[in-house]
Design a protein around this motif. Structure first.
Motif, PDB file in Angstrom:
ATOM      1  N   MET A 191       0.906  -1.285   0.167  1.00  0.00           N
ATOM      2  CA  MET A 191      -0.023   0.028  -0.097  1.00  0.00           C
ATOM      3  C   MET A 191       0.942   1.263   0.130  1.00  0.00           C
ATOM      4  N   ARG A 192       2.040   1.197   0.683  1.00  0.00           N
ATOM      5  CA  ARG A 192       2.779   2.294   0.861  1.00  0.00           C
ATOM      6  C   ARG A 192       3.394   2.762  -0.812  1.00  0.00           C
ATOM      7  N   TRP A 193       3.850   1.499  -1.390  1.00  0.00           N
ATOM      8  CA  TRP A 193       3.981   2.099  -2.742  1.00  0.00           C
ATOM      9  C   TRP A 193       3.066   2.405  -3.711  1.00  0.00           C
ATOM     10  N   MET A 194       1.894   2.243  -3.487  1.00  0.00           N
ATOM     11  CA  MET A 194       0.805   2.629  -4.111  1.00  0.00           C
ATOM     12  C   MET A 194       0.624   4.153  -3.798  1.00  0.00           C
ATOM     13  N   LEU A 195       0.618   4.535  -2.537  1.00  0.00           N
ATOM     14  CA  LEU A 195       0.664   5.696  -2.056  1.00  0.00           C
ATOM     15  C   LEU A 195       1.749   6.552  -2.592  1.00  0.00           C
ATOM     16  N   LEU A 196       2.974   6.093  -3.020  1.00  0.00           N
ATOM     17  CA  LEU A 196       4.139   6.672  -3.486  1.00  0.00           C
ATOM     18  C   LEU A 196       3.852   7.263  -4.957  1.00  0.00           C
ATOM     19  N   LEU A 197       3.150   6.074  -5.627  1.00  0.00           N
ATOM     20  CA  LEU A 197       2.839   6.048  -7.193  1.00  0.00           C
ATOM     21  C   LEU A 197       1.931   7.415  -7.292  1.00  0.00           C
ATOM     22  N   HIS A 198       0.785   7.300  -6.314  1.00  0.00           N
ATOM     23  CA  HIS A 198      -0.314   8.369  -6.371  1.00  0.00           C
ATOM     24  C   HIS A 198       0.318   9.709  -6.371  1.00  0.00           C
ATOM     25  N   LEU A 199       1.164   9.956  -5.215  1.00  0.00           N
ATOM     26  CA  LEU A 199       1.899  11.079  -5.054  1.00  0.00           C
ATOM     27  C   LEU A 199       2.724  11.387  -6.272  1.00  0.00           C
ATOM     28  N   LEU A 200       3.430  10.625  -6.968  1.00  0.00           N
ATOM     29  CA  LEU A 200       4.225  11.038  -7.865  1.00  0.00           C
ATOM     30  C   LEU A 200       3.237  11.370  -9.194  1.00  0.00           C
ATOM     31  N   ALA A 237      -7.930   4.705  -6.905  1.00  0.00           N
ATOM     32  CA  ALA A 237      -8.890   3.656  -6.602  1.00  0.00           C
ATOM     33  C   ALA A 237      -8.348   2.594  -5.910  1.00  0.00           C
ATOM     34  N   HIS A 238      -7.232   2.161  -6.224  1.00  0.00           N
ATOM     35  CA  HIS A 238      -6.581   1.051  -5.543  1.00  0.00           C
ATOM     36  C   HIS A 238      -6.196   1.266  -4.070  1.00  0.00           C
ATOM     37  N   LEU A 239      -5.719   2.452  -3.818  1.00  0.00           N
ATOM     38  CA  LEU A 239      -5.652   2.883  -2.400  1.00  0.00           C
ATOM     39  C   LEU A 239      -6.906   2.954  -1.582  1.00  0.00           C
ATOM     40  N   ALA A 240      -8.098   3.795  -2.149  1.00  0.00           N
ATOM     41  CA  ALA A 240      -9.045   3.721  -1.717  1.00  0.00           C
ATOM     42  C   ALA A 240      -9.990   2.543  -1.407  1.00  0.00           C
ATOM     43  N   ALA A 241      -9.642   1.555  -2.237  1.00  0.00           N
ATOM     44  CA  ALA A 241     -10.270   0.015  -1.954  1.00  0.00           C
ATOM     45  C   ALA A 241      -9.456  -0.380  -0.941  1.00  0.00           C
ATOM     46  N   GLY A 242      -8.006  -0.389  -0.888  1.00  0.00           N
ATOM     47  CA  GLY A 242      -7.400  -0.976   0.172  1.00  0.00           C
ATOM     48  C   GLY A 242      -7.561  -0.472   1.575  1.00  0.00           C
ATOM     49  N   LEU A 243      -8.025   0.708   1.559  1.00  0.00           N
ATOM     50  CA  LEU A 243      -8.365   1.460   2.915  1.00  0.00           C
ATOM     51  C   LEU A 243     -10.035   1.388   3.302  1.00  0.00           C
ATOM     52  N   GLY A 244     -10.647   0.566   2.511  1.00  0.00           N
ATOM     53  CA  GLY A 244     -11.921   0.293   2.639  1.00  0.00           C
ATOM     54  C   GLY A 244     -12.935   1.486   2.587  1.00  0.00           C
ATOM     55  N   TRP A 245     -12.291   2.373   1.594  1.00  0.00           N
ATOM     56  CA  TRP A 245     -12.957   3.551   1.405  1.00  0.00           C
ATOM     57  C   TRP A 245     -13.787   3.596   0.071  1.00  0.00           C
ATOM     58  N   LEU A 246     -13.708   2.633  -0.634  1.00  0.00           N
ATOM     59  CA  LEU A 246     -14.297   2.312  -2.006  1.00  0.00           C
ATOM     60  C   LEU A 246     -14.765   0.954  -1.988  1.00  0.00           C
ATOM     61  N   VAL A 250     -14.707  -1.337  -4.184  1.00  0.00           N
ATOM     62  CA  VAL A 250     -14.066  -1.907  -5.197  1.00  0.00           C
ATOM     63  C   VAL A 250     -13.547  -3.146  -4.984  1.00  0.00           C
ATOM     64  N   GLY A 251     -14.001  -4.619  -5.317  1.00  0.00           N
ATOM     65  CA  GLY A 251     -13.444  -5.797  -4.804  1.00  0.00           C
ATOM     66  C   GLY A 251     -12.055  -5.916  -5.945  1.00  0.00           C
ATOM     67  N   PRO A 252     -11.401  -7.174  -5.649  1.00  0.00           N
ATOM     68  CA  PRO A 252     -10.316  -7.465  -6.452  1.00  0.00           C
ATOM     69  C   PRO A 252     -10.801  -7.628  -7.951  1.00  0.00           C
ATOM     70  N   GLY A 253     -11.776  -8.230  -8.068  1.00  0.00           N
ATOM     71  CA  GLY A 253     -12.132  -8.530  -9.371  1.00  0.00           C
ATOM     72  C   GLY A 253     -12.379  -7.206 -10.213  1.00  0.00           C
ATOM     73  N   ALA A 254     -12.980  -6.077  -9.744  1.00  0.00           N
ATOM     74  CA  ALA A 254     -13.100  -4.872 -10.352  1.00  0.00           C
ATOM     75  C   ALA A 254     -11.715  -4.316 -10.546  1.00  0.00           C
ATOM     76  N   MET A 255     -10.693  -4.420  -9.508  1.00  0.00           N
ATOM     77  CA  MET A 255      -9.607  -3.707  -9.828  1.00  0.00           C
ATOM     78  C   MET A 255      -8.836  -4.394 -10.840  1.00  0.00           C
ATOM     79  N   ALA A 256      -8.919  -5.666 -10.757  1.00  0.00           N
ATOM     80  CA  ALA A 256      -8.277  -6.620 -11.990  1.00  0.00           C
ATOM     81  C   ALA A 256      -8.785  -5.815 -13.610  1.00  0.00           C
ATOM     82  N   LEU A 257      -9.721  -5.298 -13.479  1.00  0.00           N
ATOM     83  CA  LEU A 257     -10.454  -4.866 -14.618  1.00  0.00           C
ATOM     84  C   LEU A 257     -10.058  -3.231 -14.768  1.00  0.00           C
ATOM     85  N   LEU A 258      -9.898  -2.665 -13.696  1.00  0.00           N
ATOM     86  CA  LEU A 258      -9.716  -1.374 -13.503  1.00  0.00           C
ATOM     87  C   LEU A 258      -8.245  -0.736 -13.969  1.00  0.00           C
TER      88      LEU A 258
END
Length: 219
Positions: free
Chosen positions: A1-10, A65-74, A76-84
């Motif tokens: 999740m930290r790497w995803m946050l870094l990507l989002h910030l970049l 979206a990946h961050l929000a889903a991982g934090l329970g804010w969105l 979006v399940g794994p299947g939807a993320m696999a499409l997104l």
């Protein structure tokens, strides 16, 4: 999740920073006091830098979206993320290709398809955000819904910029082939002037989205 946050910030950094660089270079392209060669060099710089926001936009949506889903804010399940992710990566590749490809009839048709796709993205994100803010969805929370609205608005501003800059390409081609004329310079300056409010709106929306994200993590 930290790497995803870094990507989002970049994505935020490169999107806003490259937008500032593109806007600054555009001023030199439209400067009638400069020689055509100098303006052509500024246009090359502008074109090269402008690739970064086009790549950052889809990655911003996917990583956010990946961050929000991982934090329970969105919701979006794994299947939807696999499409997104493939969808956003495909959007990123298409945006880069359309930016770099020579303007052929096939590419122009693809540009129109891309325009329609972005309208669909705006409509989908606005629908999710409005439903959440109206209480029709248990998730996402208000700050995520507002970030979705801000992102949708930036996509809309980008489309408005495209419309404002439609005369820019032909006018710049005329500058390179026939040299500077009052008519050509007027079209170039006018196109950029019409795009300025939308560019400023994107900067403001990115800062609002960043502030909402910071507030959510700090609180």
């Amino acid at each position: 999740m930290r790497w995803m946050l870094l990507l989002h910030l970049l994505c935020f950094v490169y999107w806003l920073g490259a937008d500032l660089g593109t806007f600054y270079a555009a001023r030199f392209v439209a400067d009638a006091r400069l020689a055509p060669g100098a303006r052509a060099t500024a246009a090359k710089i502008m074109h090269g830098i402008d690739l970064l926001p086009r790549v950052a936009m889809p990655l911003t949506l996917a990583s956010g979206a990946h961050l929000a889903a991982g934090l329970g804010w969105l919701p979006v399940g794994p299947g939807a993320m696999a499409l997104l992710w493939p969808l956003c990566l495909g959007w990123m590749a298409a945006a880069a290709w359309l930016h770099l490809a020579p303007r052929t009839p096939a590419v122009e048709r693809a540009v129109r398809l891309d325009f329609g796709f972005r309208i669909a993205v705006i409509a989908g994100l606005v629908a999710i955000a409005v439903a959440a803010l109206a209480g029709a969805l248990a998730q996402p929370p208000a700050h995520v819904a507002l970030k979705l609205l801000a992102f949708a608005a930036t996509v809309g501003c980008g489309l408005a910029i495209r419309i404002a800059l439609r005369p820019f390409g032909p006018a710049f081609g005329a500058l390179m082939t026939r040299g500077s004329t009052p008519e050509v310079d007027s079209v170039l300056a006018g196109s950029i002037a019409r795009a300025v409010p939308w560019v400023l709106a994107i900067w403001a929306l990115l800062l609002v989205a960043a502030a909402l994200g910071v507030r959510a993590f700090v609180v």
